[in-house]
Design an enzyme around this catalytic site. Sequence first.
Site, short mmCIF file in Angstrom:
data_model
loop_
_atom_site.label_atom_id
_atom_site.label_comp_id
_atom_site.label_asym_id
_atom_site.label_seq_id
_atom_site.Cartn_x
_atom_site.Cartn_y
_atom_site.Cartn_z
N LYS A 106 -28.11 -30.45 36.16
CA LYS A 106 -27.64 -29.08 34.50
C LYS A 106 -28.79 -29.27 34.25
O LYS A 106 -30.10 -29.53 33.60
CB LYS A 106 -26.71 -30.29 33.88
CG LYS A 106 -25.68 -29.03 32.78
CD LYS A 106 -25.27 -30.25 32.19
CE LYS A 106 -24.02 -29.52 31.38
NZ LYS A 106 -23.14 -30.89 30.88
N SER A 161 -19.28 -27.98 30.30
CA SER A 161 -20.34 -27.47 30.19
C SER A 161 -21.73 -27.99 31.21
O SER A 161 -21.47 -26.70 31.77
CB SER A 161 -21.18 -27.70 29.42
OG SER A 161 -21.62 -29.06 29.62
N SER A 165 -17.69 -32.81 29.88
CA SER A 165 -18.16 -31.65 30.72
C SER A 165 -18.78 -31.98 31.95
O SER A 165 -19.53 -31.03 32.99
CB SER A 165 -19.17 -31.01 29.85
OG SER A 165 -19.61 -30.75 28.90
#
EC number: 3.5.1.4
Lengths: 566, 566
Positions: free
Chosen positions: A131, A206, A230
């Site tokens: 990420k 996310s 997330s």
Amino acid sequence: MPDQDWKTICTSRKKKQNDSIPPEWLIETPADYQSNVLEIPSTCGLLTLHELEITDTDIEVLLHKLRSAEWSSTEVTTAFYKRAIIAHQLTNCLTEIFVPRALARAKEVDDHLRTTGMPIGSLHGLPISLKDQFSIKGLETIMGYAGWIGRYAESDSVLVEILYECGAVPFVRTNVPQTLMWGETYNNVFGRTTNPYNRYMTPGGSSGGEGALIALRGSPLGVGTDIGGSVRIPSAFCNLYGLRPSYERFPYCNTLNAAEGQESISSVLGPMANSLAAVKIFAKAIIDARPWRKDPLAVRKEWSEREYALAEHGNGVNMCFAIMWDNLVVKPHPPLRRAMEMVKKALEAAGHTVIDWEPHRHMDIYRNAENIFAADDGYDYRAACELSGEPLLQTMSPATDAHKYALDEPMARTIVGERRHVNAWELWQLHKEKRAIRKSHLDHWEATATRTGTGRPVDAIISPVAPYTACPHGCNSDAFYTTFCNALDYTSCAFPVTYADAALDGAQAPHAFYNHEDEAIYKLYDPKLFHGCPVGLQLIGQTQEEEGVIALTGVVDQALKALGKK
Amino acid sequence: MPDQDWKTICTSRKKKQNDSIPPEWLIETPADYQSNVLEIPSTCGLLTLHELEITDTDIEVLLHKLRSAEWSSTEVTTAFYKRAIIAHQLTNCLTEIFVPRALARAKEVDDHLRTTGMPIGSLHGLPISLKDQFSIKGLETIMGYAGWIGRYAESDSVLVEILYECGAVPFVRTNVPQTLMWGETYNNVFGRTTNPYNRYMTPGGSSGGEGALIALRGSPLGVGTDIGGSVRIPSAFCNLYGLRPSYERFPYCNTLNAAEGQESISSVLGPMANSLAAVKIFAKAIIDARPWRKDPLAVRKEWSEREYALAEHGNGVNMCFAIMWDNLVVKPHPPLRRAMEMVKKALEAAGHTVIDWEPHRHMDIYRNAENIFAADDGYDYRAACELSGEPLLQTMSPATDAHKYALDEPMARTIVGERRHVNAWELWQLHKEKRAIRKSHLDHWEATATRTGTGRPVDAIISPVAPYTACPHGCNSDAFYTTFCNALDYTSCAFPVTYADAALDGAQAPHAFYNHEDEAIYKLYDPKLFHGCPVGLQLIGQTQEEEGVIALTGVVDQALKALGKK
């Protein structure tokens, strides 16, 4: 204020990203109206049969072939890189693309094995996606903020250092929403990531870039972060396994974040993958690396084979699970209900007991958590936006053709009450309240020992990750099924169960709505719209039960497979 | 505002305390000018020879005799209670006195053993003293605030619940300073606790009641709390062993506190005792009770015999210790220097290496910690005082005859800078700074691997607990040697080494003073004044190294004993 308009900066950065894609890896992309793009990596012609074989291989076999030099890291990394670039062209899932650097690392790994005869570590040669928070020295960490363009990292995140020690090959970074506090994936720099099962839908967030990438098998293992769901939301929306560990079990040190320094409900990092085996391999590798050597906050707790063998859970036989059919805040859509019924049937067939979970003080939990997240009244997010002048996003809905049931005022905002920047003492009162709620909920869980029949409290809770499957962009307004675990620091693992099916998951009559969000989400359901979306659930264990939660998720997974449902 | 004047309320509560002492346990107390009262329990005539034998018995033998019913809990609790009441009359160390209730519990424990033939748990029948924060259902928890008089607990602290499960007999609670944020022990309700080695001196604080009580062997095991040194300071000042564990290793749930909800640098609870064996027995008993069942924040980490066997430290042979001779903030007094030299010699004689510790960023650490403690600008303390109208204490000096070198403005106050109530975002910036400092310090520690000769980083740091031994009331202005560990969450254990000796510890020529506090503390030293005071040090390990730190302290303790120094 910056010298240049933020839009110009973002356009320029996006062009730089495009330029970092090897031209020979560009494919003819399908028309936008082709919603499901899962087959494109196999059909587009860019990947050789051998590369398709590599990227379709289970992680245990892949690691074995890498360790034994049957496959080089260079060829494996190349295969996944090409597939990741395909995934990116289909879903816009990547941020940092650094092919030469990743291949140089793969070669280094190959050289090491050739010259020493020994693999570097347990993740020898494995490409891993990250990420866009996990800094890699020399690369930018933009994390969805226009104002962070040009932030070149001077050092690696501790996670990255450990991945290197384990022999891994970090090879791409993946997209996030601005502020990270959305369950979808859109920002002004890199744009919107879509769901490869249905590009009209969000992959979640996310860690949505990871979700889309891994769903297309563009990465064998990815690392996301989770402060309110997330990791688990994109896992559920994209048919993946994803672990939300407890605070600080994995090393977050030197990882960039929004609202950094907010320690009341901490973000954690967790693996996302196509198999539970990959989740376990990551967890064990990171913990075996003794992250407390490098991260002063990391829990000094070795990987426990005893806990993984479910010694705390009757050695895994005749256990008692509880299903949270509904958190009484938002009623799950029919596909979720059906998935839970499948799990119940499968677990019972495997000899376990399944009881109903009684929701306990959910609104208290959510109000406290949302007040903590809003404690600075968004000051941190605004300050980050002001670096470039970009606007703070108020919605994840597309500028045009927003879905009609996208909520302008989701409950997460409305329950905060008067919005203002609280002072330290007021924050401490929120902490007192949080601790009291956590105690109350733990006591509630422990008290189930009287009705499980095992002599123990419920071994794990099975719950939706969200009240819906992947949903249209802008519609993922509810994160309470996941934030529940972050607020209480319960370990949880998302896992795939089935697919929404218009024939099986018909619309239901309206119920007495719990609140305005519940009503909007009820109205959102349309059997045809959601048809084909993956349906994931989560298994919830107690705090710092990572080994147990992975093993318990395996019990559920095996039970479902034994019933022939997966 | 309360109906009555706070002084009236306090006087009345103190009288109630006096009335709770069985009249037959009152002794003829020595004149105030008798400074050392250590012999009084043996000479005052209240304790029988058998009671003296019981209270002088080592904890392992005591527990064995209790388990085997050779001694009943009733007779053991009675013996310690009488001795505790003697200690109280000499040093004013107690708050809650509840003889009938404790003896009823002891009888319950005795009955259990007689009827079942089995002890209740690993602390069967053992009287345990508790700092005045650990609530016991039905008793007040006043914690040094006049406004908290009349606060009857509706439930037990989790620690107390677990002590009951283990078969222990909580039997007294002990005095603290108002706000708990002083290294001495005085409040408006119960007054001042003195040091039985020299009543002109403070026993330290904030767990000073425990210090004085245990020094007089009025309790075989006590529990204090430590947010900046509050277990270790009274341990060092009173010749005890005292463990400061890492955050949440022991269950703090439902324990009252000042500035409750402040989670940036958490208070922890830890054992204090006359032997290291007692420290280990407590730690293992509490962890074996699996506190995470009852405390949602407790670390889920079982007691590790492997770590206790020093598997992480070369199995305890040929280790490398580092001595922090001086933190470069305040230079330790001569007796401390001599104690460290003794430890160095003893460890070297035992086959270990001893190197100098290089202090790293101490002023950064202290400034950050003190700013965190002051984040609400004292709002919480003032609010607690306003409940009764009592004044917030500004000094620990006696109203008359204050020592001339007591500091009005200790550095802990002056380094905070502009005093104001910070907002949530500003607190988050302090957290970011804290994390960066912790990372920097851990890296500094790990980097010592290049100079230890063991291939490992330094196994432990040996450091003063304070730059002085017990000092005159009002003079304990410096807590930086201990706050260091709280800020970095390093596990540490105080242990006794020797006694200040005017013949050996002559005054030294002034050095170039580091700051105004260093100068005041230099001037405070007077060989005759401090003669006879116990000299303690602390052993510092890394975060969540409780098992290792207890074992390493044992290594030092044995080495000192082998040299015939203890």
